[in-house]
Scaffold this active site. Sequence first.
Site, PDB file in Angstrom:
ATOM      1  N   GLU A  72      -7.066 -20.007 -18.027  1.00 21.84           N
ATOM      2  CA  GLU A  72      -7.173 -20.732 -16.767  1.00 21.84           C
ATOM      3  C   GLU A  72      -8.114 -21.902 -17.005  1.00 21.84           C
ATOM      4  O   GLU A  72      -9.312 -21.742 -17.150  1.00 21.84           O
ATOM      5  CB  GLU A  72      -7.732 -19.869 -15.638  1.00 21.84           C
ATOM      6  CG  GLU A  72      -7.748 -20.625 -14.321  1.00 21.84           C
ATOM      7  CD  GLU A  72      -8.915 -20.281 -13.402  1.00 21.84           C
ATOM      8  OE1 GLU A  72      -8.872 -20.672 -12.231  1.00 21.84           O
ATOM      9  OE2 GLU A  72      -9.881 -19.648 -13.834  1.00 21.84           O
ATOM     10  N   ASP A  75      -2.028  -1.338  -3.694  1.00 23.56           N
ATOM     11  CA  ASP A  75      -2.338  -0.596  -4.926  1.00 23.56           C
ATOM     12  C   ASP A  75      -1.239  -0.740  -5.982  1.00 23.56           C
ATOM     13  O   ASP A  75      -0.202  -1.369  -5.749  1.00 23.56           O
ATOM     14  CB  ASP A  75      -2.605   0.881  -4.596  1.00 23.56           C
ATOM     15  CG  ASP A  75      -1.588   1.449  -3.622  1.00 23.56           C
ATOM     16  OD1 ASP A  75      -0.389   1.150  -3.794  1.00 23.56           O
ATOM     17  OD2 ASP A  75      -1.998   2.159  -2.678  1.00 23.56           O
ATOM     18  N   ASP A 119      -9.481 -15.726 -17.095  1.00 19.76           N
ATOM     19  CA  ASP A 119     -10.084 -16.430 -15.963  1.00 19.76           C
ATOM     20  C   ASP A 119     -11.158 -17.404 -16.455  1.00 19.76           C
ATOM     21  O   ASP A 119     -11.769 -17.181 -17.495  1.00 19.76           O
ATOM     22  CB  ASP A 119     -10.712 -15.376 -15.040  1.00 19.76           C
ATOM     23  CG  ASP A 119     -11.285 -15.988 -13.775  1.00 19.76           C
ATOM     24  OD1 ASP A 119     -10.516 -16.590 -13.022  1.00 19.76           O
ATOM     25  OD2 ASP A 119     -12.506 -15.867 -13.554  1.00 19.76           O
ATOM     26  N   ASN A 127       0.853  -1.194   0.000  1.00 19.86           N
ATOM     27  CA  ASN A 127       0.000   0.000   0.000  1.00 19.86           C
ATOM     28  C   ASN A 127       0.885   1.239   0.000  1.00 19.86           C
ATOM     29  O   ASN A 127       1.272   1.743   1.038  1.00 19.86           O
ATOM     30  CB  ASN A 127      -0.906  -0.015   1.231  1.00 19.86           C
ATOM     31  CG  ASN A 127      -1.880   1.153   1.246  1.00 19.86           C
ATOM     32  OD1 ASN A 127      -1.956   1.924   0.279  1.00 19.86           O
ATOM     33  ND2 ASN A 127      -2.620   1.279   2.330  1.00 19.86           N
ATOM     34  N   ASN A 139      -5.703   6.481  -1.439  1.00 17.71           N
ATOM     35  CA  ASN A 139      -6.739   5.894  -2.307  1.00 17.71           C
ATOM     36  C   ASN A 139      -7.433   4.696  -1.651  1.00 17.71           C
ATOM     37  O   ASN A 139      -8.241   4.021  -2.298  1.00 17.71           O
ATOM     38  CB  ASN A 139      -6.163   5.522  -3.684  1.00 17.71           C
ATOM     39  CG  ASN A 139      -5.112   4.422  -3.604  1.00 17.71           C
ATOM     40  OD1 ASN A 139      -4.960   3.762  -2.559  1.00 17.71           O
ATOM     41  ND2 ASN A 139      -4.401   4.203  -4.693  1.00 17.71           N
ATOM     42  N   ASP A 140      -7.143   4.443  -0.390  1.00 12.54           N
ATOM     43  CA  ASP A 140      -7.781   3.293   0.278  1.00 12.54           C
ATOM     44  C   ASP A 140      -9.291   3.483   0.341  1.00 12.54           C
ATOM     45  O   ASP A 140     -10.061   2.535   0.204  1.00 12.54           O
ATOM     46  CB  ASP A 140      -7.243   3.120   1.704  1.00 12.54           C
ATOM     47  CG  ASP A 140      -5.772   2.725   1.720  1.00 12.54           C
ATOM     48  OD1 ASP A 140      -5.181   2.642   0.625  1.00 12.54           O
ATOM     49  OD2 ASP A 140      -5.224   2.520   2.817  1.00 12.54           O
ATOM     50  N   GLY A 175      -6.029  -2.231   0.961  1.00  8.45           N
ATOM     51  CA  GLY A 175      -5.400  -0.969   0.554  1.00  8.45           C
ATOM     52  C   GLY A 175      -4.197  -1.077  -0.356  1.00  8.45           C
ATOM     53  O   GLY A 175      -3.639  -0.073  -0.789  1.00  8.45           O
TER      54      GLY A 175
END
Length: 621
Positions: free
Chosen positions: A364, A170, A335, A143, A148-149, A168
């Site tokens: 995946e 980033d 995914d 973090n 920006n949390d 948090g």
Amino acid sequence: MLRNKKVTSMLLIALMVMGNVFAAMARTTERIEPSSWWIGFKEPTVQLMAYGKDIATLRPEVNYPGVTIERIIAVENPNYLFIDLRIEKNAKPGNVQIQFKQGNRVRTTRTLELLEREKGSAEREGFNQSDAIYLIMPDRFANANPDNDMIPGMLEKPNRAEPYGRHGGDLKGIHENLDFIKNMGFTAIWLNPVQENDQPQASYHGYAITDYYKIDRRLGSNEEYKKLVDACRARGIKMIMDMVFNHCGSKHWWMNDLPTADWVHQYPEFTRSNYRLSTVSDPYASKADLDLTVRGWFDTTMPDMNLKNELVANYLIQNSIWWIEYAGLQGIRMDTYPYPDKDAMATWMKRIKKEYPDFTVVGESWISNPAKLVYWQKDFPNQDGYNSYMKNLMDFPMAEALGRAFNEGEGWDSGLQRLYDVLADDHLYRYPFHLVVFAENHDLGRMMHFYDGDINKMKMAIAFIGTVRGIPQWYYGSEILMGGDGGRSHAAIRQNYPGGWPGDEVNAFTREGRTAEQNDVFDYLTKVLNYRKTSEVLHHGNTLHFIPQNEVYVYFRYFEDEAVMVMLNNNPDNNTTLEMSRFNEILKHYSRGKEVVTGKQYDKLDKITVPAKSALIIELR
Ligand code: CA
């Protein structure tokens, strides 16, 4: 009784929809997606999705040299209009105004930013077997920007005390640690999805996307993502973006006002996929089972998208191209790859290859039986004629073998024989080098968990993953012995990297912050990967292996006159001395060797002792 239940659930759904609509009015106004595109793609047409109140009652017009409307598609919801826009090669960059008229009056306008492609964009090289991939869960790594949390208006607030909450981490945290990643020997980074997940709960993992064109603001901005990719490229690191076509997040903006009823697969009540991927390739599968596999929802918060609807498929295909071009990607990890409509997925692969012939996509494909897995690899002669055009797959059969091989004694099909047997199945694959080899990821138990904390097993796995055919992939934190039982809880395997948060007591990004055991494994991994980086024989070499005997597995990678010999001794107690004459068919070409990690020289190759529970990687000369 049944009817009452149905009425109740319908009422509930109606209430939820109304709630969503009010939320939507606040969040969703007018959109056009994509809002930028490029001149000079092989496919000159882009399909725009315009959204706005009753927009389908208006007539779109464009007056821009080299840009014409080819087709206008109205759907059952008048708030959407799909517009096929043809962009000629000679069109100039600029803002294309799309005017929506009623009679002669312009009622609303949308802007498409037309851009020039970066030089060499189409020729970019994707990731390949010369690379080693580091997988990071961005919310959990570092973090570097606590500001920006908490983003006002977003549904989930930060809470580091909540295992499934947002912690948090980033993009800036990743950016600042790129040299740390590079020095370990990694040349590619795969981040779990970074697009917006504005979900009320458990939004940290990224797989419930609520805006396909936007980086989640708690991770950073679109511009920061692009900068991160640039910073990676400057260090020789390729960026692999995790994408999800199978499902979106239940709070995706369009869920409030779907373009068509069949945009997502809808059921009277929540209907989960049976996850039985074999139904797709099984010649005897019932339609009922197959339908449930590919049309059931992945989870309650993940509506299953209908890629049989061409508008849905086009939207997603273009989105992937947009990110490749916008951010400068070198790879995509798709995914839940076998879950969406397989024909749409093949169309997608063909389109990617048309625009970027050397780009890499890995699917995946969570299937641990090679006979079932190979159905999904490009050019496999499937009886039903299906060709996925997907060359790279995740090697789940190998992951499963790696989870068990070092825990077991030798048997007909146990212990190291598992690794041997997975490689023996390579006759199935047209492209075995394109398999991505890993022992763990964000869904599986940590190695330290399934190896019972035994770092010797861990080092054997590193030696194997680093030298076997294919593309090695590692999960953040294993180098510092993070544990966690993935079967028990996802949170257990998605922990914060110590030192990534201001005020952390321990900083494992530094040598001083790591224990002696952590440094031992960290250094071992660093040695193996950095050796691998420049070893052509490990990138391209053929494999020759010998059936494990006395708990020792010996294999070679060889290419022209180069060779590397790998010896794995799985015996927990005994050092084993091997008579090397058994390997004469290859060893006769070599007289000396050097162990890659320790630097130990072998002036003769007639007898070699492999310490208990360890690996030797010997470069032959
Ligand atoms: Ca942050």
